[in-house]
Design an enzyme around this catalytic site. Structure first.
Site, mmCIF file in Angstrom:
data_model
loop_
_atom_site.group_PDB
_atom_site.id
_atom_site.type_symbol
_atom_site.label_atom_id
_atom_site.label_comp_id
_atom_site.label_asym_id
_atom_site.label_seq_id
_atom_site.Cartn_x
_atom_site.Cartn_y
_atom_site.Cartn_z
ATOM 1 N N LYS A 209 0.874 -1.174 0.000
ATOM 2 C CA LYS A 209 0.000 0.000 0.000
ATOM 3 C C LYS A 209 0.913 1.226 0.000
ATOM 4 O O LYS A 209 1.455 1.616 1.024
ATOM 5 C CB LYS A 209 -0.897 -0.007 1.243
ATOM 6 C CG LYS A 209 -1.554 1.328 1.603
ATOM 7 C CD LYS A 209 -2.416 1.895 0.507
ATOM 8 C CE LYS A 209 -2.966 3.260 0.908
ATOM 9 N NZ LYS A 209 -1.960 4.340 0.937
ATOM 10 N N GLU A 285 9.765 1.057 10.808
ATOM 11 C CA GLU A 285 10.810 2.067 10.590
ATOM 12 C C GLU A 285 10.108 3.412 10.688
ATOM 13 O O GLU A 285 9.410 3.840 9.772
ATOM 14 C CB GLU A 285 11.460 1.857 9.224
ATOM 15 C CG GLU A 285 12.792 2.569 9.083
ATOM 16 C CD GLU A 285 12.662 3.969 8.538
ATOM 17 O OE1 GLU A 285 12.702 4.910 9.368
ATOM 18 O OE2 GLU A 285 12.532 4.131 7.328
ATOM 19 N N CYS A 319 13.786 10.538 6.922
ATOM 20 C CA CYS A 319 13.879 10.210 8.344
ATOM 21 C C CYS A 319 15.323 10.220 8.817
ATOM 22 O O CYS A 319 15.596 10.344 10.009
ATOM 23 C CB CYS A 319 13.229 8.860 8.618
ATOM 24 S SG CYS A 319 13.907 7.507 7.628
ATOM 25 N N GLU A 417 10.292 16.317 14.315
ATOM 26 C CA GLU A 417 10.923 16.001 13.033
ATOM 27 C C GLU A 417 10.569 17.087 12.021
ATOM 28 O O GLU A 417 9.397 17.351 11.770
ATOM 29 C CB GLU A 417 10.458 14.629 12.543
ATOM 30 C CG GLU A 417 11.243 14.095 11.369
ATOM 31 C CD GLU A 417 10.921 12.637 11.081
ATOM 32 O OE1 GLU A 417 11.775 11.959 10.486
ATOM 33 O OE2 GLU A 417 9.824 12.180 11.434
#
Length: 512
Positions: A209, A285, A319, A417
């Site tokens: 997906k 992750e 990331c 982040e």
């Protein structure tokens, strides 16, 4: 064409060297129209199939906001249809000789490489990154198929006599079974290949997906895999604007045996909770807040070059991007001045398809607002703006390379982040303070350290609370190395010899 407010000139030697590190390209060029017309826009379940009633959703070009394509919007029933196909061929695929599975993966690697420019242009169109970045991702993403084509034949068990003398012990590795992979938008190819490669090598079938912002690359990959000889049903791609509604029936289905996800920590936690009822094998992750630590004894020029790579790779939408720059007081001003100079002279903001562009747009308006808000919050709390800091406006979702200094501890940008081209810089005095500042986060994906002292490098690397550490390197990702984090950055590893283990179960056979 959008440009940095200071109307930055052409690419400097620094960025040229960075591009050399990230990868270059020479080969046949293709047109945007040709690429877009060649991509399937229906679901891929043993071939292109229509959604059962979900209609379509648009895929936008981040550089212009224009619609690139309308893609099938899967329903929960479509997802189950994909699982039916995966279950139907699971035993046959697992029973294939590992050499055959490996050869198919090798063929996929070769075909991606042969069509590198098509994939690169497609990623730039739907994600926005500069073409050199996309070409590098094609190389990186393709390598997972080559690496795991070789790992397919190296799945080992063991055989030994029981220490008690009562029998023999045989340990056997088997594929876990049908898998679901949920992938993000920032690396449309590589985030899929580093899951698909080991799963197929291990003998698992897989449903992917992809993110609704960037589904085209994964659909193109599914078609390529089929052309390379992958049997129908082994790999399916379900595109949808309603991720939770479509994936939840799969997570609840006892036939699914593995869930792998790359994305935010918030979503990852919910997926782990959802997977608990079925006791699914999971690998996560998740988010990062990478510290970039520069000590007094570092080669400052090398640290600046590494910072350019660690911060601006993928436009900061990674990331692994350096989120916080912790610089020891002895080199704080030198590092800051040189980083401002490097970004000022080297970064060209514009559409990713423009050959002069080194920094493309952010993925969408929401991300642009998020980055802008983080910078505004830091400045309001006392941070000094040394470069950039204001979106140029106009069509597309552009934000310039930005540097903040004197960032206070309470600024959100030090704990959240960023996912954008913003470098907040703070100073520290002692090694202990630098290490403590680097570890002062809930995340633990990757850390970067610059020092000429080998003892310090190893000492700090061992003390850092992250799954990966780059010593005097601004880019660390490698298909042959285990990628993954600790703490709120998740668990499990992708790549390396560890990567295929995520898709294998261990069976103990007792013999007399």
């Amino acid at each position: 064409m959008a440009r940095h407010p200071s109307d930055i000139p052409a690419i400097s030697g620094l960025i040229a060297r960075a591009v050399a590190v990230l990868g270059d390209y020479s080969g046949p060029m293709v047109s945007e129209r040709e690429v877009l017309e060649s991509v399937p826009t229906q679901l891929w379940i043993g071939g292109p199939v229509a959604a059962t009633g979900g209609g379509t959703f648009p895929v936008h070009n981040p550089a212009t906001g224009e619609v690139l394509a309308q893609v099938a919007d899967a329903t929960p029933q479509d997802a189950v249809r994909a699982l039916d196909a995966a279950v139907a061929v699971q035993a046959e695929w697992a029973g294939r000789p590992s050499r055959e599975r490996g050869e198919i993966l090798r063929t996929v690697f070769e075909q991606i490489t042969a069509r590198a420019e098509e994939f690169a242009l497609l990623m730039t169109l739907e994600m926005g990154k500069a073409l050199p970045e996309s070409r590098n991702e094609v190389k990186y993403g393709a390598e997972f198929f080559r690496w795991f084509s070789e790992e397919a034949v190296r799945v080992h068990g063991r055989y030994l006599h029981a220490p008690s003398g009562t029998g023999r012990i045989m340990v056997h590795k088997q594929p876990v079974g049908p898998c679901l992979a949920i992938t993000p938008w920032n690396f449309p190819l590589a985030m899929g290949t580093r899951k698909i490669g080991p799963a197929l090598a291990a003998g698992c079938t897989m449903i992917v997906k992809p993110a609704s912002a960037t589904p085209l690359t994964m659909l193109a990959l599914a078609r390529l895999c089929s052309e390379a000889g992958l049997p129908d049903g082994v790999l399916s791609v379900i595109t949808s604007s309603r991720s939770g509604a479509v994936t939840q029936p799969l997570i609840d289905d006892p036939r699914l045996r593995k869930l792998t996800f790359t994305g935010s920590t918030e979503v990852g936690k919910k997926l782990v909770q959802s997977s608990a009822n079925g006791l699914l094998r999971t690998s996560m992750e998740l988010g990062g807040n990478a510290p970039f630590v520069v000590f007094d004894d570092a080669d400052v020029d090398a640290a600046v070059q590494g910072a350019m790579l660690a911060k601006l790779r993928n436009g900061g939408e990674a990331c692994t991007a350096a989120n916080r720059f912790h610089v020891q007081q002895g080199v704080l001003e030198e590092f800051t001045t040189k980083l401002v100079e490097a970004m000022s002279n080297s970064v060209v903001l514009g559409p990713g398809t423009d050959p002069e562009t080194t920094l493309g747009p952010l993925i969408n308006e929401e991300q642009l607002d998020t980055v802008s808000a983080l910078v505004e919050d830091a400045v309001a709390k006392g941070a000094q703006l040394r470069l950039g800091g204001k979106a140029p406006g106009g069509p597309g979702w552009f934000y310039p390379a930005t540097i903040l200094t004197d960032v206070p501890a309470q600024a959100r940008i030090l704990t959240e982040e960023v996912f954008g081209p913003v470098a907040p810089i703070v100073g520290f005095s002692t090694e202990e303070q630098g290490l403590a500042a680097a570890n002062d986060t809930e995340f633990g994906l990757v850390s970067y350290v610059y020092t000429r002292d080998l003892d310090r490098a190893l000492r700090v690397a061992e003390g850092l609370e992250s799954g990966m550490v780059g010593i005097n390197r601004g880019v660390i990702s490698d298909p042959a190395a285990p990628f993954g984090g600790v703490k709120a950055s998740g668990f499990g590893r992708e790549g390396g010899t560890e990567g295929i283990e995520e898709y294998l179960s261990t069976k103990y056979i007792a013999l007399t």
